[in-house]
Design a protein around this motif. Structure first.
Motif, PDB file in Angstrom:
ATOM      1  N   VAL A  52       0.838  -1.205   0.000  1.00 56.63           N
ATOM      2  CA  VAL A  52       0.000   0.000   0.000  1.00 56.63           C
ATOM      3  C   VAL A  52       0.867   1.247   0.000  1.00 56.63           C
ATOM      4  O   VAL A  52       0.570   2.236  -0.686  1.00 56.63           O
ATOM      5  CB  VAL A  52      -0.968  -0.014   1.204  1.00 56.63           C
ATOM      6  N   ARG A  53       1.987   1.219   0.727  1.00 61.34           N
ATOM      7  CA  ARG A  53       2.879   2.383   0.765  1.00 61.34           C
ATOM      8  C   ARG A  53       3.481   2.652  -0.608  1.00 61.34           C
ATOM      9  O   ARG A  53       3.600   3.812  -1.026  1.00 61.34           O
ATOM     10  CB  ARG A  53       3.981   2.170   1.794  1.00 61.34           C
ATOM     11  N   THR A  56       0.753   4.283  -2.622  1.00 61.42           N
ATOM     12  CA  THR A  56       0.455   5.656  -2.200  1.00 61.42           C
ATOM     13  C   THR A  56       1.599   6.612  -2.528  1.00 61.42           C
ATOM     14  O   THR A  56       1.365   7.776  -2.831  1.00 61.42           O
ATOM     15  CB  THR A  56       0.137   5.723  -0.691  1.00 61.42           C
ATOM     16  N   ALA A  59       1.223   7.414  -6.088  1.00 62.43           N
ATOM     17  CA  ALA A  59       0.092   8.317  -6.289  1.00 62.43           C
ATOM     18  C   ALA A  59       0.307   9.656  -5.594  1.00 62.43           C
ATOM     19  O   ALA A  59      -0.580  10.509  -5.608  1.00 62.43           O
ATOM     20  CB  ALA A  59      -1.190   7.671  -5.777  1.00 62.43           C
ATOM     21  N   LEU A  61       0.460  10.387  -2.443  1.00 64.91           N
ATOM     22  CA  LEU A  61      -0.383  10.583  -1.275  1.00 64.91           C
ATOM     23  C   LEU A  61       0.496  10.566  -0.028  1.00 64.91           C
ATOM     24  O   LEU A  61       1.586   9.996  -0.032  1.00 64.91           O
ATOM     25  CB  LEU A  61      -1.426   9.466  -1.177  1.00 64.91           C
ATOM     26  N   ALA A  65      -2.109   8.149   4.521  1.00 64.55           N
ATOM     27  CA  ALA A  65      -3.058   7.405   3.698  1.00 64.55           C
ATOM     28  C   ALA A  65      -2.718   5.920   3.696  1.00 64.55           C
ATOM     29  O   ALA A  65      -3.611   5.066   3.736  1.00 64.55           O
ATOM     30  CB  ALA A  65      -3.061   7.954   2.276  1.00 64.55           C
ATOM     31  N   ALA A  66      -1.433   5.596   3.666  1.00 63.51           N
ATOM     32  CA  ALA A  66      -1.029   4.189   3.692  1.00 63.51           C
ATOM     33  C   ALA A  66      -1.432   3.532   5.007  1.00 63.51           C
ATOM     34  O   ALA A  66      -1.903   2.387   5.021  1.00 63.51           O
ATOM     35  CB  ALA A  66       0.480   4.069   3.476  1.00 63.51           C
ATOM     36  N   ILE A  69      -5.332   3.128   4.925  1.00 62.12           N
ATOM     37  CA  ILE A  69      -5.769   2.068   4.011  1.00 62.12           C
ATOM     38  C   ILE A  69      -5.428   0.695   4.593  1.00 62.12           C
ATOM     39  O   ILE A  69      -6.254  -0.222   4.578  1.00 62.12           O
ATOM     40  CB  ILE A  69      -5.138   2.261   2.619  1.00 62.12           C
TER      41      ILE A  69
END
Length: 85
Positions: A52-53, A56, A59, A61, A65-66, A69
């Motif tokens: 996820v990192r 993100t 993206a 972010l 956010a990571a 999520i």
């Protein structure tokens, strides 16, 4: 009327007592199983967070956010597991 105080040998069961040894070994097996499950869960969450990192960061972010999520995914898995019982 005097109350007798039990000796230490009477309070703590002997290690050679069959029932005590069986319960102790069962508790140690349960502890090892719990530790294994927690290690696997930590590894899965760690790998999930890493994936996820990477997404993100690509993206652009923030790191928060990571965390959010990954936490949401973890909470979803826990709720699905509880509902499946």
């Amino acid at each position: 009327m005097h109350a007798t105080v039990p000796t230490l040998a009477e309070v703590i069961p002997s290690a050679v007592d069959g029932a005590y040894a069986q319960e102790l070994s069962a508790a140690l097996v349960a502890l090892a199983a719990l530790a294994a499950v927690l290690v696997v869960a930590w590894l899965v969450l760690s790998v999930t967070f890493t994936i996820v990192r990477v997404v993100t960061v690509a993206a652009r972010l923030p790191l928060t956010a990571a965390f959010l999520i990954t936490g949401g995914l973890g909470a979803t898995v826990v709720v699905i597991g509880l509902l499946n019982r």
